[in-house]
Design a protein around this motif. Structure first.
Motif, PDB file in Angstrom:
ATOM      1  N   MET A  27       0.831  -1.211   0.000  1.00 59.68           N
ATOM      2  CA  MET A  27       0.000   0.000   0.000  1.00 59.68           C
ATOM      3  C   MET A  27       0.862   1.256   0.000  1.00 59.68           C
ATOM      4  O   MET A  27       0.604   2.204  -0.743  1.00 59.68           O
ATOM      5  CB  MET A  27      -0.894   0.017   1.244  1.00 59.68           C
ATOM      6  N   PHE A  29       3.937   1.608  -0.980  1.00 59.17           N
ATOM      7  CA  PHE A  29       4.609   1.736  -2.282  1.00 59.17           C
ATOM      8  C   PHE A  29       3.651   2.298  -3.319  1.00 59.17           C
ATOM      9  O   PHE A  29       3.972   3.234  -4.049  1.00 59.17           O
ATOM     10  CB  PHE A  29       5.135   0.357  -2.719  1.00 59.17           C
ATOM     11  N   HIS A  30       2.441   1.722  -3.355  1.00 57.96           N
ATOM     12  CA  HIS A  30       1.454   2.171  -4.335  1.00 57.96           C
ATOM     13  C   HIS A  30       1.124   3.645  -4.147  1.00 57.96           C
ATOM     14  O   HIS A  30       1.111   4.423  -5.113  1.00 57.96           O
ATOM     15  CB  HIS A  30       0.184   1.329  -4.211  1.00 57.96           C
ATOM     16  N   GLN A  33       4.313   5.836  -4.962  1.00 56.08           N
ATOM     17  CA  GLN A  33       4.836   5.756  -6.325  1.00 56.08           C
ATOM     18  C   GLN A  33       3.771   6.085  -7.367  1.00 56.08           C
ATOM     19  O   GLN A  33       4.062   6.737  -8.362  1.00 56.08           O
ATOM     20  CB  GLN A  33       5.402   4.350  -6.579  1.00 56.08           C
ATOM     21  N   ARG A  36      -0.149   9.524  -5.309  1.00 53.37           N
ATOM     22  CA  ARG A  36       0.068  10.446  -4.193  1.00 53.37           C
ATOM     23  C   ARG A  36      -1.199  11.230  -3.874  1.00 53.37           C
ATOM     24  O   ARG A  36      -1.424  11.618  -2.738  1.00 53.37           O
ATOM     25  CB  ARG A  36       1.212  11.413  -4.512  1.00 53.37           C
TER      26      ARG A  36
ATOM     27  N   PRO B  17      -4.767  -0.353  -2.559  1.00 52.99           N
ATOM     28  CA  PRO B  17      -4.716  -1.598  -3.335  1.00 52.99           C
ATOM     29  C   PRO B  17      -5.127  -2.791  -2.477  1.00 52.99           C
ATOM     30  O   PRO B  17      -4.704  -2.919  -1.329  1.00 52.99           O
ATOM     31  CB  PRO B  17      -3.246  -1.696  -3.753  1.00 52.99           C
ATOM     32  N   VAL B  53       9.250  11.782   1.540  1.00 54.82           N
ATOM     33  CA  VAL B  53       9.788  10.705   0.714  1.00 54.82           C
ATOM     34  C   VAL B  53       9.973  11.155  -0.741  1.00 54.82           C
ATOM     35  O   VAL B  53       9.063  11.693  -1.353  1.00 54.82           O
ATOM     36  CB  VAL B  53       8.870   9.464   0.773  1.00 54.82           C
ATOM     37  N   ARG B  54      11.168  10.946  -1.269  1.00 54.89           N
ATOM     38  CA  ARG B  54      11.471  11.271  -2.662  1.00 54.89           C
ATOM     39  C   ARG B  54      12.314  10.154  -3.248  1.00 54.89           C
ATOM     40  O   ARG B  54      12.537   9.145  -2.591  1.00 54.89           O
ATOM     41  CB  ARG B  54      12.198  12.602  -2.701  1.00 54.89           C
ATOM     42  N   HIS B  55      12.763  10.323  -4.483  1.00 55.78           N
ATOM     43  CA  HIS B  55      13.576   9.284  -5.107  1.00 55.78           C
ATOM     44  C   HIS B  55      15.061   9.581  -4.946  1.00 55.78           C
ATOM     45  O   HIS B  55      15.491  10.728  -5.091  1.00 55.78           O
ATOM     46  CB  HIS B  55      13.250   9.186  -6.595  1.00 55.78           C
ATOM     47  N   TYR B  60      17.166   5.641  -7.534  1.00 56.18           N
ATOM     48  CA  TYR B  60      15.730   5.854  -7.765  1.00 56.18           C
ATOM     49  C   TYR B  60      14.829   5.251  -6.695  1.00 56.18           C
ATOM     50  O   TYR B  60      13.610   5.350  -6.766  1.00 56.18           O
ATOM     51  CB  TYR B  60      15.332   5.313  -9.151  1.00 56.18           C
ATOM     52  N   PHE B  62      13.044   4.879  -2.840  1.00 60.69           N
ATOM     53  CA  PHE B  62      12.526   5.898  -1.928  1.00 60.69           C
ATOM     54  C   PHE B  62      13.600   6.285  -0.925  1.00 60.69           C
ATOM     55  O   PHE B  62      14.283   5.421  -0.378  1.00 60.69           O
ATOM     56  CB  PHE B  62      11.324   5.363  -1.146  1.00 60.69           C
ATOM     57  N   GLU B  64      14.814   9.843   1.911  1.00 63.13           N
ATOM     58  CA  GLU B  64      14.430  11.163   2.411  1.00 63.13           C
ATOM     59  C   GLU B  64      15.487  12.221   2.122  1.00 63.13           C
ATOM     60  O   GLU B  64      15.223  13.402   2.208  1.00 63.13           O
ATOM     61  CB  GLU B  64      14.150  11.085   3.918  1.00 63.13           C
ATOM     62  N   GLU B  85      12.856  -4.569  -9.025  1.00 66.43           N
ATOM     63  CA  GLU B  85      11.604  -3.882  -9.360  1.00 66.43           C
ATOM     64  C   GLU B  85      11.173  -2.900  -8.275  1.00 66.43           C
ATOM     65  O   GLU B  85      10.711  -1.806  -8.582  1.00 66.43           O
ATOM     66  CB  GLU B  85      10.482  -4.906  -9.572  1.00 66.43           C
ATOM     67  N   THR B  86      11.283  -3.313  -7.024  1.00 66.25           N
ATOM     68  CA  THR B  86      10.720  -2.496  -5.939  1.00 66.25           C
ATOM     69  C   THR B  86      11.668  -2.449  -4.737  1.00 66.25           C
ATOM     70  O   THR B  86      12.557  -3.298  -4.608  1.00 66.25           O
ATOM     71  CB  THR B  86       9.387  -3.088  -5.431  1.00 66.25           C
ATOM     72  N   PRO B  87      11.460  -1.480  -3.843  1.00 67.24           N
ATOM     73  CA  PRO B  87      12.254  -1.447  -2.608  1.00 67.24           C
ATOM     74  C   PRO B  87      12.108  -2.742  -1.805  1.00 67.24           C
ATOM     75  O   PRO B  87      13.044  -3.157  -1.128  1.00 67.24           O
ATOM     76  CB  PRO B  87      11.652  -0.262  -1.848  1.00 67.24           C
ATOM     77  N   MET B 107      11.163   0.702  -9.680  1.00 71.80           N
ATOM     78  CA  MET B 107       9.867   1.154  -9.163  1.00 71.80           C
ATOM     79  C   MET B 107       8.729   0.655 -10.052  1.00 71.80           C
ATOM     80  O   MET B 107       7.805   1.402 -10.397  1.00 71.80           O
ATOM     81  CB  MET B 107       9.819   2.684  -9.071  1.00 71.80           C
ATOM     82  N   GLY B 108       8.788  -0.626 -10.401  1.00 72.09           N
ATOM     83  CA  GLY B 108       7.727  -1.225 -11.210  1.00 72.09           C
ATOM     84  C   GLY B 108       8.330  -2.169 -12.231  1.00 72.09           C
ATOM     85  O   GLY B 108       9.521  -2.487 -12.181  1.00 72.09           O
TER      86      GLY B 108
END
Lengths: 195, 195
Positions: A27, A29-30, A33, A36, B17, B53-55, B60, B62, B64, B85-87, B107-108
């Motif tokens: 959740m 991440f969704h 990413q 927002r 989700p 939170v940013r990239h 890339y 997440f 801070e 793919e993801t953190p 990130m996907g």
């Protein structure tokens, strides 16, 4: 190490009922990413609901005013009071279109295993509400689970001792079901309560 | 009729989700009836994460700050770049304790059916990142699903054409499994890649 904002968010999502750590991560991440805007709207909706939502002074359900729209509706039959566990149960009864009395929402059910006693629910308010001099019949519509049955049993005792007529939703075979697939306890009840 | 604060909250929770209408109702009921503190904390956590939170400018993921802690760690082997793919995938690799290089987090993954093209991911940044003159090998650790494999395939083409060494995580029988219960495609790969 102090928590990052992301870890704090995952923890907060994990506290939602039915959400495990993995779901909370997905959740977070969704939201961060891909959506927002949904995250910002959820934050605003939480703050808005916390500020606005309170209990109806008559039926104890969630409402934003002093009295909820159902209790304020003069067209409803004030002689009937239906006791349900949650606003969702009340909504299910409303959707049937076949009940025109008023409600009392317990906001839970007795659950000794989880440490929820009857006094933790809105049951004190129920007795007071039912003794308003207008209510003639209290219909117990708590769940047909062990906890719901126990709640109904204890409430029935308290209400009957004060001279009120107390009824329970009928148990029986659900509409559309074939007997072969209905559990035995339900069939036994349906046989017992035949009419 | 305009929405009540409660309906707005249920809608916002429903956008998470994996959360259906019934779950959203149950969550809203739980938060407002039993855990208002959790609701307030979730609202603050959402706002906090959105603000902070940013990239990471290098991988890339997440973070801070400008650069995430992993990319800032001089002890890591900057010649290896692992693409995930993801953190959460990155965290799984970190927990193994057997990888000491750096990461790139897409990130996907490509998903033509959902309208997610490679260009929607951080893939442009990956090519730039991999061509920093230090990276010698790019390890593709995207999922072993159709979409993950497609993502790896397209990324491999682009990276190899620029003269980089590209490898893929080994496919094979998972640790602790009995052959009898492993799917045939996995066994075939394990046989093929035997060593």
């Amino acid at each position: 190490m102090s928590q990052t904002a992301l870890e704090t968010l995952i923890d907060a999502l994990h506290r939602l009922p039915g959400v495990g750590v993995k779901s909370a991560q997905r959740m977070a991440f969704h939201l961060l990413q891909h959506d927002r805007q949904a995250a910002a709207e959820l934050a605003r909706a939480l703050d808005g609901a916390l500020a606005a939502v309170r209990h109806c002074a008559r039926c104890y359900t969630f409402t934003e005013g002093e009295i909820c729209p159902v209790c304020s509706d003069d067209a409803r039959d004030a002689r009937l009071l239906c006791v349900v566990e949650t606003p969702a149960d009340q909504a299910a009864l409303e959707r049937t279109g076949s009940y025109h009395g008023l409600y009392y929402v317990l906001m839970g059910r007795m659950s000794p295993l989880d440490g929820v006693a009857l006094s933790d629910l809105g049951s004190q308010g129920l007795v007071q509400r039912a003794l308003d001099g207008v209510v003639e019949e209290v219909i117990l519509a708590t769940s047909f689970t062990a906890e719901g049955e126990a709640t109904a049993h204890v409430l029935a005792q308290g209400l009957k001792s004060r001279g009120l007529k107390v009824t329970r939703l009928a148990r029986g075979v659900p509409a559309g079901s074939e007997l072969e697939y209905v559990d035995l306890s339900t069939i036994a009840h349906a046989l017992n309560d035949r009419r």
